[in-house]
Design an enzyme around this catalytic site. Structure first.
Site, PDB file in Angstrom:
ATOM      1  N   ARG A   1       0.812  -1.203   0.000  1.00 10.13           N
ATOM      2  CA  ARG A   1       0.000   0.000   0.000  1.00 10.13           C
ATOM      3  C   ARG A   1       0.855   1.267   0.000  1.00 10.13           C
ATOM      4  O   ARG A   1       2.043   1.223   0.330  1.00 10.13           O
ATOM      5  CB  ARG A   1      -0.947  -0.011   1.186  1.00 10.13           C
TER       6      ARG A   1
ATOM      7  N   ARG B   1     -30.993  -2.650  40.480  1.00 10.08           N
ATOM      8  CA  ARG B   1     -29.814  -3.127  39.738  1.00 10.08           C
ATOM      9  C   ARG B   1     -30.053  -4.561  39.259  1.00 10.08           C
ATOM     10  O   ARG B   1     -30.274  -5.454  40.063  1.00 10.08           O
ATOM     11  CB  ARG B   1     -28.579  -3.090  40.643  1.00 10.08           C
TER      12      ARG B   1
HETATM   13  C1  LIG Z   1     -12.278  -0.832  10.878  1.00  5.78           C
HETATM   14  C2  LIG Z   1     -11.758   0.193  11.840  1.00  5.78           C
HETATM   15  O1  LIG Z   1     -12.236   1.299  11.878  1.00  5.78           O
HETATM   16  N1  LIG Z   1     -10.759  -0.189  12.604  1.00  5.78           N
HETATM   17  C3  LIG Z   1     -10.149   0.698  13.596  1.00  5.78           C
HETATM   18  C4  LIG Z   1     -10.127  -0.008  14.938  1.00  5.78           C
HETATM   19  C5  LIG Z   1     -11.548  -0.350  15.435  1.00  5.78           C
HETATM   20  O2  LIG Z   1     -12.299   0.843  15.545  1.00  5.78           O
HETATM   21  C6  LIG Z   1     -11.427  -0.991  16.820  1.00  5.78           C
HETATM   22  O3  LIG Z   1     -10.627  -2.165  16.702  1.00  5.78           O
HETATM   23  C7  LIG Z   1     -12.825  -1.369  17.333  1.00  5.78           C
HETATM   24  O4  LIG Z   1     -12.685  -2.042  18.556  1.00  5.78           O
HETATM   25  O5  LIG Z   1      -9.521   0.841  15.912  1.00  5.78           O
HETATM   26  C8  LIG Z   1      -8.148   1.180  15.611  1.00  5.78           C
HETATM   27  O6  LIG Z   1      -7.452  -0.059  15.696  1.00  5.78           O
HETATM   28  P1  LIG Z   1      -5.893  -0.365  15.498  1.00  5.78           P
HETATM   29  O7  LIG Z   1      -5.129   0.892  15.340  1.00  5.78           O
HETATM   30  O8  LIG Z   1      -5.474  -1.351  16.556  1.00  5.78           O
HETATM   31  O9  LIG Z   1      -5.895  -1.136  14.095  1.00  5.78           O
HETATM   32  C9  LIG Z   1      -6.388  -2.439  13.941  1.00  5.78           C
HETATM   33  C10 LIG Z   1      -5.461  -3.197  12.964  1.00  5.78           C
HETATM   34  O10 LIG Z   1      -5.520  -2.580  11.669  1.00  5.78           O
HETATM   35  C11 LIG Z   1      -4.215  -2.126  11.271  1.00  5.78           C
HETATM   36  N2  LIG Z   1      -4.373  -0.850  10.553  1.00  5.78           N
HETATM   37  C12 LIG Z   1      -5.257   0.091  10.992  1.00  5.78           C
HETATM   38  C13 LIG Z   1      -5.388   1.273  10.282  1.00  5.78           C
HETATM   39  C14 LIG Z   1      -4.608   1.478   9.131  1.00  5.78           C
HETATM   40  N3  LIG Z   1      -4.705   2.584   8.401  1.00  5.78           N
HETATM   41  N4  LIG Z   1      -3.738   0.519   8.729  1.00  5.78           N
HETATM   42  C15 LIG Z   1      -3.603  -0.631   9.424  1.00  5.78           C
HETATM   43  O11 LIG Z   1      -2.772  -1.478   9.055  1.00  5.78           O
HETATM   44  C16 LIG Z   1      -3.409  -2.025  12.556  1.00  5.78           C
HETATM   45  O12 LIG Z   1      -2.014  -2.193  12.328  1.00  5.78           O
HETATM   46  C17 LIG Z   1      -3.988  -3.164  13.380  1.00  5.78           C
HETATM   47  O13 LIG Z   1      -3.429  -4.421  13.033  1.00  5.78           O
HETATM   48  C18 LIG Z   1      -7.664   2.124  16.730  1.00  5.78           C
HETATM   49  O14 LIG Z   1      -7.498   1.627  17.849  1.00  5.78           O
HETATM   50  O15 LIG Z   1      -7.455   3.295  16.474  1.00  5.78           O
HETATM   51  C19 LIG Z   1      -7.981   1.843  14.247  1.00  5.78           C
HETATM   52  C20 LIG Z   1      -8.675   1.013  13.164  1.00  5.78           C
HETATM   53  O16 LIG Z   1      -8.676   1.714  11.932  1.00  5.78           O
END
Ligand SMILES: CC(=O)N[C@H]1[C@H]([C@H](O)[C@H](O)CO)O[C@](OP(=O)(O)OC[C@H]2O[C@@H](n3ccc(N)nc3=O)[C@H](O)[C@@H]2O)(C(=O)O)C[C@@H]1O
Length: 431
Positions: free
Chosen positions: A109, A199
């Protein structure tokens, strides 16, 4: 079907009409359900794994219970048998290498969608723009390593058979929420989802559904419109014990225990191990040989490994050694390990096969620790396989567990502990 799979199959996906902004989609012929002999829509699994990660460096390929993080979900995706293609999208060379070793295709990418500020949706949309053949994307997050193929099969069915445009995973939680106290705004808290005078007990309350970040499936048109969730939407409720989200570094050891207990270890059921075969050069030793003036071989080994060997023996697991090289039997016997061994073996598979037949075992009851190309076949056949951290890449690819320790530096001890942990899993499933 083991008990965990059975319960996952009874998880209850329920559709909900879209609320708020996401648009309702028209089902089109391309994404249709296959009436009238249309081609099956191409469903691609896509694991996003950028190199830069906030808390844990190179988190996506860090070993969790001996398997690179992306390896857990890739195994579930491969064994689900519902994807036309399985991809890892990355901007990092090392992640590309590991993804390919785990059998995935790689989408390199752009840096624009690999920044800290880039969203998953940005990266998924970019992937789609390069892959016209893909109709549906299943974005599986590596940060939820307890995923099982049965979860993915169920979701694929919801999209292909029930006509959902998007499905994402949730988990049920029984958590009482309270409003925030904000200085100058409100100095008291209010209950948000409970009546403190009444509760509810856990069993009297259904709890609430939370997105658990395991996966997000969506049809192409939805993503092209800027949504990962929308159209005819549904959630897929995962079992709480399978719902793991590695977010910060303190989640890592918890996830490791969870995956060992509830993770997916492949199609074949694990069996109790009765024999461990270990390669000598590079597993029992670090591969170095010192040769004295009178041609005597001097090798070194780690006392931790001999402790590991005695622990295995105490647990009724026989340990045998094997080597391609005609090592000095005299040197090996001076280690006083008291193990049966075969040296100078060109076909290790034939010897181990002979050993297991002699002991009346099936391959599932054999564990193998190897590090070289000559170990590949045995690693693939064994019920449990491991390699030291410094094993060659062919051996690593064939193995189910990659030790943190190098050969001759505690790898046997570490692999023994891994075997004991998995044995606990086997025994708890049998109860
Ligand atoms: C689909 C989505 O919106 N995913 C987001 C998720 C999601 O909202 C939560 O998991 C819900 O519980 O949250 C995030 O989750 P996180 O940052 O851990 O990312 C999840 C996995 O996706 C990869 N990733 C993420 C974004 C990106 N542009 N490229 C990637 O390769 C990461 O390396 C990792 O393996 C967050 O914590 O900010 C960011 C993620 O983008």
């Amino acid at each position: 079907m083991d008990s965990s799979e059975k319960a996952a199959a009874t998880s209850s996906p329920r559709g909900r009409p879209p609320r708020g902004r996401p648009p309702k989609l028209q089902r089109n012929a391309r994404n249709g359900v296959g009436k009238g002999g249309e081609k099956t829509p191409h469903m691609a699994a896509l694991i996003l794994a950028r190199g830069g990660s906030k808390g844990i460096p190179l988190k996506n390929i860090k070993h969790l219970a001996g398997v690179p993080l992306i390896g857990w979900v890739l195994r579930a995706a491969q064994d689900a048998g519902v994807f036309q293609s399985i991809w890892v999208s990355t901007d990092h060379d090392e992640i590309e290498k590991v993804a390919k070793q785990c059998g995935a295709q790689v989408h390199r990418r752009s840096s624009e969608v690999s920044k800290d500020s880039s969203t998953s949706l940005d990266a998924i949309a970019e992937f789609l723009s390069y892959h016209n053949e893909v109709d549906i994307v299943g974005n599986i997050q590596a940060t939820s390593p307890c995923l099982h193929p049965s979860d993915l099969q169920k979701v694929a069915e919801m999209i292909r058979e029930d006509g959902y445009d998007s499905v994402f995973s949730v988990v049920r939680r029984h958590q009482f929420r309270w409003s925030e106290i904000q200085k100058g705004v409100s100095d008291v808290t209010e209950p948000l989802n409970l009546n403190p005078a009444k509760r509810p007990r856990r069993q009297d309350w259904d709890g609430e559904l939370y997105e658990n970040g395991s996966f997000y499936f969506a049809k192409r048109h939805l993503i092209e419109m800027g949504y990962l969730q929308g159209g005819k939407m549904a959630y897929y409720e995962m079992r709480a014990e399978h719902s793991v989200d590695i977010d910060v570094d303190i989640d890592w050891p918890i996830a490791e225990q969870r995956v060992l207990r509830y993770g997916y270890f492949g199609k074949e059921k694990l069996k109790e191990i009765k024999l461990l075969v270990c390669n000598i050069d590079g597993c029992l030793t670090n591969g170095h040989i010192y040769v004295s003036g009178n041609q005597e071989e001097i090798i070194s080994y780690d006392v931790r490994d001999s402790i590991g060997i005695s622990l295995l023996k105490k647990s009724n697991i026989e340990v045998r050694l094997i080597s391609e090289r005609p090592c000095s039997k005299q040197t090996l016997s001076s280690l006083k390990l008291d193990l049966r061994m075969e040296i100078g073996i060109s076909n290790k598979l034939a010897v181990v096969d002979e050993w297991r037949k002699e002991m009346g075992l099936c391959w599932k009851e054999v564990a193998y620790l190897g590090n070289e190309v000559s170990d590949e076949e045995c690693l693939k056949k064994a019920g449990m396989s491991g390699v030291p951290a410094d094993a060659c890449s062919i051996a690593q690819k064939a193995s189910g567990y990659i030790c943190k320790c190098n050969g001759g530096r505690g790898a046997i001890r570490e692999f023994a502990e891994h075997i004991f942990l998995l044995m606990e899993k086997v025994n708890s499933c049998q109860k």
